[in-house]
Scaffold this active site. Sequence first.
Site, short mmCIF file in Angstrom:
data_model
loop_
_atom_site.label_atom_id
_atom_site.label_comp_id
_atom_site.label_asym_id
_atom_site.label_seq_id
_atom_site.Cartn_x
_atom_site.Cartn_y
_atom_site.Cartn_z
N LYS A 138 0.82 -1.22 0.00
CA LYS A 138 0.00 0.00 0.00
C LYS A 138 0.85 1.27 0.00
CE LYS A 138 -4.36 -1.70 1.52
NZ LYS A 138 -5.45 -1.59 2.45
N ARG B 152 -2.32 -9.58 5.77
CA ARG B 152 -2.70 -9.82 4.38
C ARG B 152 -1.51 -9.41 3.55
NH1 ARG B 152 -3.43 -7.28 0.15
NH2 ARG B 152 -3.73 -5.23 1.07
#
Length: 113
Positions: free
Chosen positions: A55, A87
């Site tokens: 991210k 994740r």
Amino acid sequence: QRIAFCEQQGMDRRRLLVDPGIGFGKTTQHNLTLLQRSRVWRGLGLPWLLGVSRKQIVGALTGESDPHRRDVGSHVLGILVDADILRVHDVAGARQALAVATGFTQAPLEAAA
């Protein structure tokens, strides 16, 4: 409130987890604040999931613009905040990072000579 709502709807608490939603319209500062206050998630009494893999927050912290080169930073964040579930995109790399962190933190100290 959401935990209580889920329980009121008949969901078993053992099937719930907390996801602070890193990204999703938040600024880097918002995300850092959420991560720096990770003990709040622990205080809810549920496992918590961290989904920072590749991210923008990792890019903001590292200067890496290519998301595919943000895996290591993603793993480090997960370890630093002690998330229960990560994740990730790079499963093998995450397993190695966790093994090193666990081995290091659980290694016995040598007695002073």
